[in-house]
Design a protein around this motif. Structure first.
Motif, PDB file in Angstrom:
ATOM      1  N   ASP A  15      75.324 -19.502  36.384  1.00  8.47           N
ATOM      2  CA  ASP A  15      76.168 -18.567  37.130  1.00  8.47           C
ATOM      3  C   ASP A  15      75.914 -17.126  36.682  1.00  8.47           C
ATOM      4  O   ASP A  15      75.827 -16.215  37.515  1.00  8.47           O
ATOM      5  CB  ASP A  15      77.644 -18.904  36.957  1.00  8.47           C
ATOM      6  N   MET A  16      75.813 -16.908  35.372  1.00 12.65           N
ATOM      7  CA  MET A  16      75.549 -15.563  34.861  1.00 12.65           C
ATOM      8  C   MET A  16      74.196 -15.052  35.332  1.00 12.65           C
ATOM      9  O   MET A  16      74.062 -13.887  35.725  1.00 12.65           O
ATOM     10  CB  MET A  16      75.613 -15.541  33.330  1.00 12.65           C
ATOM     11  N   LEU A  17      73.196 -15.925  35.293  1.00  9.06           N
ATOM     12  CA  LEU A  17      71.867 -15.521  35.741  1.00  9.06           C
ATOM     13  C   LEU A  17      71.854 -15.197  37.229  1.00  9.06           C
ATOM     14  O   LEU A  17      71.206 -14.234  37.660  1.00  9.06           O
ATOM     15  CB  LEU A  17      70.839 -16.613  35.419  1.00  9.06           C
ATOM     16  N   SER A  18      72.578 -15.965  38.016  1.00  9.71           N
ATOM     17  CA  SER A  18      72.683 -15.694  39.449  1.00  9.71           C
ATOM     18  C   SER A  18      73.369 -14.348  39.690  1.00  9.71           C
ATOM     19  O   SER A  18      72.910 -13.544  40.507  1.00  9.71           O
ATOM     20  CB  SER A  18      73.451 -16.825  40.134  1.00  9.71           C
ATOM     21  N   THR A  19      74.455 -14.099  38.969  1.00  9.08           N
ATOM     22  CA  THR A  19      75.171 -12.830  39.091  1.00  9.08           C
ATOM     23  C   THR A  19      74.272 -11.670  38.687  1.00  9.08           C
ATOM     24  O   THR A  19      74.224 -10.636  39.368  1.00  9.08           O
ATOM     25  CB  THR A  19      76.452 -12.843  38.222  1.00  9.08           C
ATOM     26  N   LEU A  20      73.540 -11.831  37.607  1.00  3.57           N
ATOM     27  CA  LEU A  20      72.631 -10.796  37.144  1.00  3.57           C
ATOM     28  C   LEU A  20      71.527 -10.537  38.167  1.00  3.57           C
ATOM     29  O   LEU A  20      71.219  -9.384  38.503  1.00  3.57           O
ATOM     30  CB  LEU A  20      72.024 -11.200  35.792  1.00  3.57           C
ATOM     31  N   GLU A  21      70.955 -11.613  38.678  1.00  2.00           N
ATOM     32  CA  GLU A  21      69.894 -11.480  39.682  1.00  2.00           C
ATOM     33  C   GLU A  21      70.405 -10.725  40.907  1.00  2.00           C
ATOM     34  O   GLU A  21      69.734  -9.823  41.413  1.00  2.00           O
ATOM     35  CB  GLU A  21      69.399 -12.873  40.080  1.00  2.00           C
ATOM     36  N   GLN A  22      71.604 -11.096  41.385  1.00  2.00           N
ATOM     37  CA  GLN A  22      72.177 -10.413  42.553  1.00  2.00           C
ATOM     38  C   GLN A  22      72.448  -8.936  42.255  1.00  2.00           C
ATOM     39  O   GLN A  22      72.226  -8.079  43.108  1.00  2.00           O
ATOM     40  CB  GLN A  22      73.472 -11.103  42.996  1.00  2.00           C
ATOM     41  N   GLY A  23      72.922  -8.654  41.068  1.00  2.00           N
ATOM     42  CA  GLY A  23      73.222  -7.272  40.700  1.00  2.00           C
ATOM     43  C   GLY A  23      71.996  -6.408  40.548  1.00  2.00           C
ATOM     44  O   GLY A  23      72.081  -5.178  40.650  1.00  2.00           O
ATOM     45  N   LEU A  24      70.845  -7.024  40.322  1.00  2.00           N
ATOM     46  CA  LEU A  24      69.609  -6.261  40.117  1.00  2.00           C
ATOM     47  C   LEU A  24      68.748  -6.158  41.372  1.00  2.00           C
ATOM     48  O   LEU A  24      67.715  -5.493  41.353  1.00  2.00           O
ATOM     49  CB  LEU A  24      68.792  -6.901  38.985  1.00  2.00           C
ATOM     50  N   LYS A  25      69.181  -6.799  42.458  1.00  2.00           N
ATOM     51  CA  LYS A  25      68.415  -6.705  43.703  1.00  2.00           C
ATOM     52  C   LYS A  25      68.575  -5.320  44.293  1.00  2.00           C
ATOM     53  O   LYS A  25      69.653  -4.745  44.269  1.00  2.00           O
ATOM     54  CB  LYS A  25      68.879  -7.768  44.703  1.00  2.00           C
ATOM     55  N   LYS A  26      67.485  -4.847  44.838  1.00  2.00           N
ATOM     56  CA  LYS A  26      67.505  -3.506  45.446  1.00  2.00           C
ATOM     57  C   LYS A  26      67.874  -3.584  46.900  1.00  2.00           C
ATOM     58  O   LYS A  26      67.664  -4.466  47.596  1.00  2.00           O
ATOM     59  CB  LYS A  26      66.147  -2.843  45.285  1.00  2.00           C
TER      60      LYS A  26
END
Length: 69
Positions: free
Chosen positions: A58-69
């Motif tokens: 879940d944290m990795l998914s949240t991080l990935e979404q937050g880093l998308k441009k």
């Protein structure tokens, strides 16, 4: 000078309740000071080490979404 940053950060917040921990995190982020980043990293390390595999995903998914441009 030999400073153990992990130990200092953990000692500083040990025994804090959730509200105090949240205040610490929010203050560090809102201050925008780069000197606060290592402390946040230590707190994230504690979270990661104590998270379940599902929580980590879940944290990795949240991080990935937050880093998308």
């Amino acid at each position: 000078m030999n400073l153990n940053l992990r130990h200092a950060v953990i000692t500083n917040v040990t025994g804090n309740d959730q509200g105090q921990l949240q205040d610490t995190i929010v203050d560090a982020i809102q201050s925008g000071e780069e000197k606060m980043l290592p402390g946040l990293g230590v707190l994230f390390e504690v979270i990661w080490q104590n998270a379940s595999e599902e929580d980590k995903k879940d944290m990795l998914s949240t991080l990935e979404q937050g880093l998308k441009k």
